[in-house]
Design a protein around this motif. Structure first.
Motif, PDB file in Angstrom:
ATOM      1  N   UNK A  17      43.852  22.738  62.745  1.00 47.60           N
ATOM      2  CA  UNK A  17      42.990  22.144  61.791  1.00 47.60           C
ATOM      3  C   UNK A  17      42.707  20.556  61.226  1.00 47.60           C
ATOM      4  N   UNK A  18      42.070  19.390  62.124  1.00 43.20           N
ATOM      5  CA  UNK A  18      42.617  17.911  61.562  1.00 43.20           C
ATOM      6  C   UNK A  18      41.673  17.751  60.857  1.00 43.20           C
ATOM      7  N   UNK A  19      41.663  15.905  60.306  1.00 47.31           N
ATOM      8  CA  UNK A  19      41.014  15.725  59.459  1.00 47.31           C
ATOM      9  C   UNK A  19      39.985  15.106  59.937  1.00 47.31           C
ATOM     10  N   UNK A  20      40.838  14.398  60.666  1.00 47.00           N
ATOM     11  CA  UNK A  20      40.225  13.026  61.788  1.00 47.00           C
ATOM     12  C   UNK A  20      40.541  13.521  63.434  1.00 47.00           C
ATOM     13  N   UNK A  25      49.148  15.983  65.618  1.00 41.57           N
ATOM     14  CA  UNK A  25      49.692  17.662  65.610  1.00 41.57           C
ATOM     15  C   UNK A  25      50.125  17.661  63.745  1.00 41.57           C
ATOM     16  N   UNK A  26      51.172  16.995  64.186  1.00 41.36           N
ATOM     17  CA  UNK A  26      51.954  17.060  62.725  1.00 41.36           C
ATOM     18  C   UNK A  26      51.590  17.714  61.593  1.00 41.36           C
ATOM     19  N   UNK A  27      50.362  16.522  61.799  1.00 40.76           N
ATOM     20  CA  UNK A  27      49.677  16.282  60.102  1.00 40.76           C
ATOM     21  C   UNK A  27      48.839  17.019  60.244  1.00 40.76           C
ATOM     22  N   UNK A  28      48.839  18.558  60.683  1.00 42.00           N
ATOM     23  CA  UNK A  28      47.631  19.081  60.911  1.00 42.00           C
ATOM     24  C   UNK A  28      47.797  20.464  60.061  1.00 42.00           C
ATOM     25  N   UNK A  95      37.544  20.283  64.901  1.00 38.75           N
ATOM     26  CA  UNK A  95      38.028  18.261  63.860  1.00 38.75           C
ATOM     27  C   UNK A  95      36.591  18.718  62.891  1.00 38.75           C
ATOM     28  N   UNK A  96      36.353  17.226  62.678  1.00 35.50           N
ATOM     29  CA  UNK A  96      35.607  17.551  61.545  1.00 35.50           C
ATOM     30  C   UNK A  96      33.753  17.647  62.246  1.00 35.50           C
ATOM     31  N   UNK A  97      33.784  17.632  63.638  1.00 37.20           N
ATOM     32  CA  UNK A  97      32.758  17.421  64.253  1.00 37.20           C
ATOM     33  C   UNK A  97      32.917  18.428  65.596  1.00 37.20           C
ATOM     34  N   UNK A  98      34.228  18.654  66.101  1.00 40.63           N
ATOM     35  CA  UNK A  98      33.749  19.396  67.145  1.00 40.63           C
ATOM     36  C   UNK A  98      34.813  20.920  67.184  1.00 40.63           C
ATOM     37  N   UNK A  99      35.337  21.820  68.026  1.00 42.05           N
ATOM     38  CA  UNK A  99      35.724  22.848  67.870  1.00 42.05           C
ATOM     39  C   UNK A  99      36.191  22.529  69.843  1.00 42.05           C
ATOM     40  N   UNK A 100      37.978  22.938  70.048  1.00 42.21           N
ATOM     41  CA  UNK A 100      38.557  22.878  71.344  1.00 42.21           C
ATOM     42  C   UNK A 100      39.787  23.775  71.478  1.00 42.21           C
TER      43      UNK A 100
END
Length: 265
Positions: A17-20, A25-28, A95-100
């Protein structure tokens, strides 16, 4: 007693899960889910006091067997169609607007018309929820369970099968995949013409509803139901539960959106 049958398979999901959109990926925020959406939604229905049946196409690995045992321990009636393969795996980025889904290992096949399915064990259920596109299997399923109100999750089948569906639930990405460029309104109208009772399309900001009276509604949502798996499963379970209380899909969706959803972290 309220009752439902769920069709699907277990999956081993790893989610980042990313904040932007540009975060590395290391910060996810990384999470792992053994069993995937099938485990989540079966548990949701059981917690809502449904007589819950699961028809699972599952592998022969330890993780799959443990998932089945976990469902059994909750009083969920689980029927397994076994294959000599391991549990499928998925790598998902949110991400805040999508899922992949960027990696998918689908070692477990779809249901087949030759599978020995115990239809009599769940043909009494009020509702059925499925994500399955094998046309021959679906024809057999629908012919054996005429009293079940079937709801397709994540997509919809070929036109000749639409008359058997009670409802369809998609997110925006899934809608674009299946809509062949048609607008929500135009595609929903065609689905209703083919026999579907209602269509619900989920996004990160709202819920679009189209009913059998050719009416469309869009309701704002404070939570990203369309791109968050856990929220989606919770919403679907609450929606079907609420359909017992309301005569219309519009009222049911409105009621669900007024409820406090599960933790979306």
């Amino acid at each position: 007693m309220k009752s439902i049958v769920l069709l699907g398979s277990f999956t081993h999901q790893k989610t980042y899960t990313l904040s932007n959109e540009i975060q590395s990926f290391q910060m996810a925020n990384e999470s792992t889910c053994i069993g995937g959406p099938m485990m989540d939604i079966a548990t949701e229905f059981a917690n809502l006091s449904f007589e819950t049946h699961c028809l699972i196409k599952m592998g022969n690995d330890i993780e799959s067997l443990e998932c089945k045992d976990q469902l059994d321990s909750q009083g969920i009636f689980t029927q397994a169609i076994s294959t000599n393969t391991p549990m499928p795996s998925e790598l998902i980025v949110v991400t805040p607007s999508n899922q992949y889904t960027i990696l998918s290992s689908s070692s477990v096949t779809s249901f087949l018309p030759t599978d020995q399915v115990p239809f009599v064990s769940f043909d009494h259920c009020d509702y059925g929820l499925l994500h399955e596109f094998n046309e021959d299997f679906l024809l057999r399923l629908f012919s054996k369970t005429p009293k079940v109100k079937w709801i397709m999750n994540h997509g919809f089948p070929n036109a000749n099968l639409l008359k058997y569906l009670h409802g369809i639930i998609l997110n925006e990405t899934e809608f674009r995949k299946h809509s062949k460029g048609f607008s929500k309104e135009m595609m929903s109208q065609m689905l209703i013409n083919a026999g579907v009772k209602w269509i619900v399309i989920l996004s990160d900001r709202d819920v679009f509803v189209y009913n059998e009276d050719y009416e469309e509604f869009t309701f704002p949502s404070n939570h990203p139901i369309g791109i968050h798996n856990t929220l989606r499963q919770s919403f679907i379970a609450q929606l079907i539960n609420t359909l017992y209380e309301h005569n219309s899909i519009k009222q049911a969706v409105e009621s669900c959106l007024s409820l406090t959803p599960v933790n979306d972290n």
